[in-house]
Motif scaffolding. Structure first.
Motif, mmCIF file in Angstrom:
data_model
loop_
_atom_site.group_PDB
_atom_site.id
_atom_site.type_symbol
_atom_site.label_atom_id
_atom_site.label_comp_id
_atom_site.label_asym_id
_atom_site.label_seq_id
_atom_site.Cartn_x
_atom_site.Cartn_y
_atom_site.Cartn_z
ATOM 1 N N GLU A 127 -12.724 66.846 33.849
ATOM 2 C CA GLU A 127 -13.476 68.185 33.310
ATOM 3 C C GLU A 127 -14.580 68.107 32.159
ATOM 4 N N ASP A 128 -14.232 67.008 31.310
ATOM 5 C CA ASP A 128 -15.429 66.467 30.518
ATOM 6 C C ASP A 128 -16.512 65.379 30.646
ATOM 7 N N GLN A 129 -16.277 65.398 32.205
ATOM 8 C CA GLN A 129 -17.309 64.062 32.767
ATOM 9 C C GLN A 129 -18.825 64.713 32.817
ATOM 10 N N PRO A 130 -19.552 63.667 32.939
ATOM 11 C CA PRO A 130 -21.013 63.948 33.472
ATOM 12 C C PRO A 130 -21.063 64.796 34.678
ATOM 13 N N MET A 131 -22.035 65.868 34.807
ATOM 14 C CA MET A 131 -21.946 66.572 36.029
ATOM 15 C C MET A 131 -23.295 66.311 36.834
ATOM 16 N N VAL A 132 -23.308 66.250 38.116
ATOM 17 C CA VAL A 132 -24.390 66.121 39.140
ATOM 18 C C VAL A 132 -24.419 67.110 40.130
ATOM 19 N N LEU A 133 -25.589 67.624 40.593
ATOM 20 C CA LEU A 133 -25.923 68.443 41.525
ATOM 21 C C LEU A 133 -25.452 67.967 42.974
ATOM 22 N N VAL A 134 -24.753 68.564 43.599
ATOM 23 C CA VAL A 134 -24.340 67.884 45.009
ATOM 24 C C VAL A 134 -24.298 69.163 45.962
ATOM 25 N N ASP A 135 -25.116 68.713 47.230
ATOM 26 C CA ASP A 135 -25.115 69.590 48.145
ATOM 27 C C ASP A 135 -23.867 69.269 49.191
ATOM 28 N N THR A 136 -22.763 70.277 49.226
ATOM 29 C CA THR A 136 -21.779 69.510 50.093
ATOM 30 C C THR A 136 -21.592 70.088 51.651
ATOM 31 N N GLY A 137 -22.976 70.670 51.866
ATOM 32 C CA GLY A 137 -23.123 70.797 53.252
ATOM 33 C C GLY A 137 -23.507 72.142 53.541
ATOM 34 N N ASP A 138 -23.393 73.234 52.382
ATOM 35 C CA ASP A 138 -23.782 74.744 52.674
ATOM 36 C C ASP A 138 -25.207 74.955 52.200
ATOM 37 N N GLY A 139 -26.049 73.810 51.790
ATOM 38 C CA GLY A 139 -27.328 73.896 51.069
ATOM 39 C C GLY A 139 -27.578 74.419 49.735
ATOM 40 N N ILE A 140 -26.142 74.581 49.069
ATOM 41 C CA ILE A 140 -26.204 75.075 47.573
ATOM 42 C C ILE A 140 -25.941 73.792 46.949
ATOM 43 N N GLU A 141 -26.632 73.522 45.803
ATOM 44 C CA GLU A 141 -26.184 72.467 44.923
ATOM 45 C C GLU A 141 -25.359 72.885 44.002
ATOM 46 N N THR A 142 -24.028 72.256 43.744
ATOM 47 C CA THR A 142 -22.980 72.559 43.023
ATOM 48 C C THR A 142 -22.844 71.536 42.122
ATOM 49 N N PRO A 143 -22.683 71.815 40.749
ATOM 50 C CA PRO A 143 -22.163 70.976 39.631
ATOM 51 C C PRO A 143 -21.067 70.444 39.987
ATOM 52 N N THR A 144 -20.919 69.081 40.026
ATOM 53 C CA THR A 144 -19.545 68.139 40.315
ATOM 54 C C THR A 144 -19.628 67.124 39.394
ATOM 55 N N PRO A 145 -18.532 66.774 38.911
ATOM 56 C CA PRO A 145 -18.160 65.624 37.935
ATOM 57 C C PRO A 145 -18.673 64.245 38.645
ATOM 58 N N GLU A 146 -19.550 63.547 38.297
ATOM 59 C CA GLU A 146 -20.180 62.396 38.502
ATOM 60 C C GLU A 146 -19.070 61.445 39.082
ATOM 61 N N PRO A 147 -18.100 61.176 38.226
ATOM 62 C CA PRO A 147 -16.907 60.127 38.724
ATOM 63 C C PRO A 147 -16.164 60.687 40.221
ATOM 64 N N LEU A 148 -15.967 62.031 40.477
ATOM 65 C CA LEU A 148 -15.508 62.513 41.526
ATOM 66 C C LEU A 148 -16.357 62.000 42.826
ATOM 67 N N ILE A 149 -17.772 62.123 42.622
ATOM 68 C CA ILE A 149 -18.744 61.778 43.706
ATOM 69 C C ILE A 149 -18.640 60.284 43.745
ATOM 70 N N ALA A 150 -18.639 59.573 42.648
ATOM 71 C CA ALA A 150 -18.405 57.896 43.060
ATOM 72 C C ALA A 150 -17.172 57.597 43.723
ATOM 73 N N ILE A 151 -16.238 58.325 43.524
ATOM 74 C CA ILE A 151 -14.926 57.928 44.409
ATOM 75 C C ILE A 151 -15.131 58.386 45.787
ATOM 76 N N ALA A 152 -15.707 59.507 45.970
ATOM 77 C CA ALA A 152 -16.002 60.211 47.382
ATOM 78 C C ALA A 152 -17.133 59.152 48.175
ATOM 79 N N ASP A 153 -17.999 58.611 47.310
ATOM 80 C CA ASP A 153 -19.007 57.564 47.827
ATOM 81 C C ASP A 153 -18.233 56.296 48.273
ATOM 82 N N TYR A 154 -17.398 55.787 47.261
ATOM 83 C CA TYR A 154 -16.727 54.662 48.038
ATOM 84 C C TYR A 154 -15.831 54.659 48.874
ATOM 85 N N LEU A 155 -15.097 56.118 49.132
ATOM 86 C CA LEU A 155 -14.203 56.183 50.312
ATOM 87 C C LEU A 155 -15.086 56.244 51.443
#
Length: 134
Positions: free
Chosen positions: A101-129
């Protein structure tokens, strides 16, 4: 002349500080810290804690192949965050959304064309997966 040089150096220092790249979370390190105990170092579900779980951890190396060859980013983010956990009946996996909840946010398009604020560590784990896909 000396005051002007000091002012120029101070200004240069501020410009340099403002233009340094933002440090991103290390997805491999986060995975190792939060996921490997159950999913294993290789992501196949053979972590040391897996034997004691009521439900076997998912093999994270086959996420794309189980989704027609496409990495299911939205499902991965939702599962880690905890948003879809009860929906899929997976109550064994911890809910990490509260920790993010208190982590830095990044904008991510999850495939629907809308950029959604998402915690950056969450994206980092997904990128690693994504790098673990067979």
């Amino acid at each position: 002349m000396q005051i002007r040089s000091i002012t120029m150096l101070a200004t240069l220092g501020l410009v340099t500080a403002c233009t340094e790249p933002v440090t991103k979370s290390d997805g491999a390190a986060l995975y190792s810290e939060f996921c490997a105990s159950c999913h294993g170092d290789s992501g196949t579900g053979d972590g040391p804690a897996a034997a004691g779980l009521s439900r076997a951890p998912a093999d994270l190396t086959t996420l794309s192949s189980r989704n027609g060859g496409t990495f299911p980013l939205m499902d991965v983010l939702s599962t880690i965050d905890g948003y879809t956990r009860a929906k899929h009946g997976n109550l064994t996996m911890p809910e990490f959304g509260v920790m993010l909840e208190d982590q830095p946010m990044v904008l991510v398009d999850t495939g629907d064309g809308i950029e959604t604020p998402t915690p950056e560590p969450l994206i980092a784990i997904a990128d690693y997966l994504l790098t673990l896909q067979l």
